[in-house]
Design a protein around this motif. Sequence first.
Motif, PDB file in Angstrom:
ATOM      1  N   ASP A 133       3.071  12.121 -38.365  1.00  0.00           N
ATOM      2  CA  ASP A 133       1.673  12.550 -38.455  1.00  0.00           C
ATOM      3  C   ASP A 133       0.740  11.362 -38.225  1.00  0.00           C
ATOM      4  O   ASP A 133      -0.326  11.501 -37.596  1.00  0.00           O
ATOM      5  CB  ASP A 133       1.379  13.145 -39.842  1.00  0.00           C
ATOM      6  N   GLN A 134       1.121  10.198 -38.761  1.00  0.00           N
ATOM      7  CA  GLN A 134       0.307   8.997 -38.592  1.00  0.00           C
ATOM      8  C   GLN A 134       0.181   8.624 -37.118  1.00  0.00           C
ATOM      9  O   GLN A 134      -0.918   8.347 -36.626  1.00  0.00           O
ATOM     10  CB  GLN A 134       0.936   7.837 -39.384  1.00  0.00           C
ATOM     11  N   LEU A 135       1.315   8.630 -36.410  1.00  0.00           N
ATOM     12  CA  LEU A 135       1.309   8.312 -34.980  1.00  0.00           C
ATOM     13  C   LEU A 135       0.427   9.298 -34.218  1.00  0.00           C
ATOM     14  O   LEU A 135      -0.399   8.902 -33.384  1.00  0.00           O
ATOM     15  CB  LEU A 135       2.736   8.339 -34.439  1.00  0.00           C
ATOM     16  N   GLU A 136       0.596  10.582 -34.493  1.00  0.00           N
ATOM     17  CA  GLU A 136      -0.205  11.607 -33.802  1.00  0.00           C
ATOM     18  C   GLU A 136      -1.687  11.442 -34.087  1.00  0.00           C
ATOM     19  O   GLU A 136      -2.531  11.584 -33.187  1.00  0.00           O
ATOM     20  CB  GLU A 136       0.274  12.992 -34.234  1.00  0.00           C
ATOM     21  N   SER A 137      -2.035  11.104 -35.331  1.00  0.00           N
ATOM     22  CA  SER A 137      -3.442  10.946 -35.710  1.00  0.00           C
ATOM     23  C   SER A 137      -4.088   9.780 -34.969  1.00  0.00           C
ATOM     24  O   SER A 137      -5.230   9.882 -34.514  1.00  0.00           O
ATOM     25  CB  SER A 137      -3.561  10.740 -37.226  1.00  0.00           C
ATOM     26  N   VAL A 138      -3.347   8.674 -34.850  1.00  0.00           N
ATOM     27  CA  VAL A 138      -3.885   7.510 -34.137  1.00  0.00           C
ATOM     28  C   VAL A 138      -4.082   7.832 -32.654  1.00  0.00           C
ATOM     29  O   VAL A 138      -5.108   7.485 -32.054  1.00  0.00           O
ATOM     30  CB  VAL A 138      -2.955   6.291 -34.315  1.00  0.00           C
ATOM     31  N   LEU A 139      -3.100   8.515 -32.059  1.00  0.00           N
ATOM     32  CA  LEU A 139      -3.218   8.889 -30.641  1.00  0.00           C
ATOM     33  C   LEU A 139      -4.391   9.836 -30.419  1.00  0.00           C
ATOM     34  O   LEU A 139      -5.139   9.695 -29.440  1.00  0.00           O
ATOM     35  CB  LEU A 139      -1.921   9.543 -30.164  1.00  0.00           C
ATOM     36  N   THR A 220       6.964   4.815 -33.963  1.00  0.00           N
ATOM     37  CA  THR A 220       6.377   5.377 -35.185  1.00  0.00           C
ATOM     38  C   THR A 220       6.276   4.316 -36.271  1.00  0.00           C
ATOM     39  O   THR A 220       5.243   4.181 -36.936  1.00  0.00           O
ATOM     40  CB  THR A 220       7.215   6.565 -35.693  1.00  0.00           C
ATOM     41  N   GLU A 221       7.326   3.539 -36.435  1.00  0.00           N
ATOM     42  CA  GLU A 221       7.327   2.467 -37.428  1.00  0.00           C
ATOM     43  C   GLU A 221       6.266   1.420 -37.109  1.00  0.00           C
ATOM     44  O   GLU A 221       5.558   0.937 -38.000  1.00  0.00           O
ATOM     45  CB  GLU A 221       8.706   1.817 -37.462  1.00  0.00           C
ATOM     46  N   GLN A 222       6.135   1.077 -35.818  1.00  0.00           N
ATOM     47  CA  GLN A 222       5.163   0.061 -35.420  1.00  0.00           C
ATOM     48  C   GLN A 222       3.732   0.527 -35.646  1.00  0.00           C
ATOM     49  O   GLN A 222       2.872  -0.252 -36.066  1.00  0.00           O
ATOM     50  CB  GLN A 222       5.385  -0.327 -33.959  1.00  0.00           C
ATOM     51  N   VAL A 223       3.471   1.799 -35.373  1.00  0.00           N
ATOM     52  CA  VAL A 223       2.123   2.326 -35.618  1.00  0.00           C
ATOM     53  C   VAL A 223       1.819   2.343 -37.117  1.00  0.00           C
ATOM     54  O   VAL A 223       0.686   2.090 -37.537  1.00  0.00           O
ATOM     55  CB  VAL A 223       1.974   3.741 -35.005  1.00  0.00           C
ATOM     56  N   THR A 224       2.835   2.609 -37.936  1.00  0.00           N
ATOM     57  CA  THR A 224       2.639   2.558 -39.391  1.00  0.00           C
ATOM     58  C   THR A 224       2.222   1.163 -39.836  1.00  0.00           C
ATOM     59  O   THR A 224       1.288   1.006 -40.639  1.00  0.00           O
ATOM     60  CB  THR A 224       3.938   2.972 -40.116  1.00  0.00           C
ATOM     61  N   HIS A 225       2.880   0.131 -39.293  1.00  0.00           N
ATOM     62  CA  HIS A 225       2.493  -1.247 -39.613  1.00  0.00           C
ATOM     63  C   HIS A 225       1.088  -1.554 -39.086  1.00  0.00           C
ATOM     64  O   HIS A 225       0.292  -2.230 -39.756  1.00  0.00           O
ATOM     65  CB  HIS A 225       3.494  -2.232 -38.999  1.00  0.00           C
ATOM     66  N   PHE A 226       0.795  -1.080 -37.885  1.00  0.00           N
ATOM     67  CA  PHE A 226      -0.507  -1.319 -37.244  1.00  0.00           C
ATOM     68  C   PHE A 226      -1.649  -0.736 -38.086  1.00  0.00           C
ATOM     69  O   PHE A 226      -2.646  -1.415 -38.355  1.00  0.00           O
ATOM     70  CB  PHE A 226      -0.484  -0.698 -35.846  1.00  0.00           C
ATOM     71  N   THR A 227      -1.493   0.510 -38.514  1.00  0.00           N
ATOM     72  CA  THR A 227      -2.556   1.142 -39.299  1.00  0.00           C
ATOM     73  C   THR A 227      -2.711   0.459 -40.657  1.00  0.00           C
ATOM     74  O   THR A 227      -3.828   0.317 -41.164  1.00  0.00           O
ATOM     75  CB  THR A 227      -2.275   2.640 -39.504  1.00  0.00           C
TER      76      THR A 227
END
Length: 468
Positions: A133-139, A220-227
Amino acid sequence: MSLELKVQKFIEEEQLLQQDDHLLIAVSGGVDSMALLHYFVKTKEQWGITVEAVHVDHMLRGEASAEDRAFVQKYCDEYGVYLYAKAIPIPEIMALENGNTQLICRRERYQYFKEIMEQTDARKLVTAHHADDQLESVLMALTKNATINGMQGIRSQRIFEGKTLIRPFLTVTKSEIREYLLKQGIDYREDASNAKDTYVRNRFRHHVVPFLEAENSRVTEQVTHFTKQLQEDDAYLMTLAKDVFSRTVKRIDGNTYSMEIKALQLVPLALQRRLILILLNYLYKDSNTIQSYALLTSISKLCDTTAGYAEVHLPEDFIAVRRYGKLTIQKKELFEGQASFENKIISTANGWTTLTNGERLCVVELPDLSSEMLTDTAQLFYFNASKLQLPLYVRARKEGDRMLLKGMDQPKRLSRLFIDEKIPLNERNSWPLLISQSDEVVAVIGVRMGMFFSTSPQPNDDTVLIVD
């Protein structure tokens, strides 16, 4: 690392739970929420918490919706979890409002969650948002508006109706959740609408995310760290911005705010953007409005210069106006109703008087002047009260107005003064003037002070005018 250990670590790092917490877990019956409910059922003694569940039947899929509720109820009965459930006639509401289905569902669902939170001792609402969900939200934020707030994605917790909403699954993926339920031998319901490309999120989920995962399986893991990094950086910058905001922005009354544009320009651009975001948070409740890139940019451009007059019309009948070197944001009807300054009395008995352009005036006797009355932008003008007919008042310009200036034998026409001072033509008739009881112009606020005033106290001066 197992899902249980990942979630435990995340809960501890984010401090999502405290001893004796009473959780209300939002459960649809799908794979994510069933895994969330089962995790807390298994670990409630470990955490020392109370667990209850809440379910909403949106009545969009006929018998299937009712079966979802029965499925969740069966699980809750088996594991001794109290379930709050309600059927909400979303199709009827949609027929009346003709609105967006997802937005209406979310609004009605969270309204019910709010009601249950108020009825119970539950301190925290728990939802099953996860790393996908986090990845989709950022995109989605990137393609929609790419604002500072939007790119930070979903937060691990937020205030919800005076209590807290937490998301303990934000670091685990959908595949990890499915694998967890499979190992636990727990069934779940599949919502057929999740397979449709009708909704924006589904299109990202079905087409964009798989492409990214094919390029990098750890995206997905990288976007979690990014956010997470963005959220931490933004929290620090927002702390700085709030401090500047308290010193720079004045709340005049109601939803009217004013700031000196020069003061805004002195701070770094990163803080300027956040000052405007803080202001938008005061004005609006809708997160899409607050996070609008176009709105942020239009207000920022208004503050590129202090010269001249300009205005930007904002949502919900607000208007942002640049004049007198100030930015003022207020309701449009208030702005249009400011035809005159007549009867604004300025006296030692009145304390501060706020003008419609955001300027504040105060007259005090010199012995009563204290540092607590002054801000960084306050200007002091000293005078002898016996030489002026007090109290003073403020009005707009009249035909033939003149003002006597220091070093001049004859009063100067205001029409000439406005030209010399390069005051925009459309602002001259509404510029605030300080007037004596004999209807003599003694100051043009923010432009020139008349012969009665000095910037340093003279031997016979006994009174001071503060302009802020």
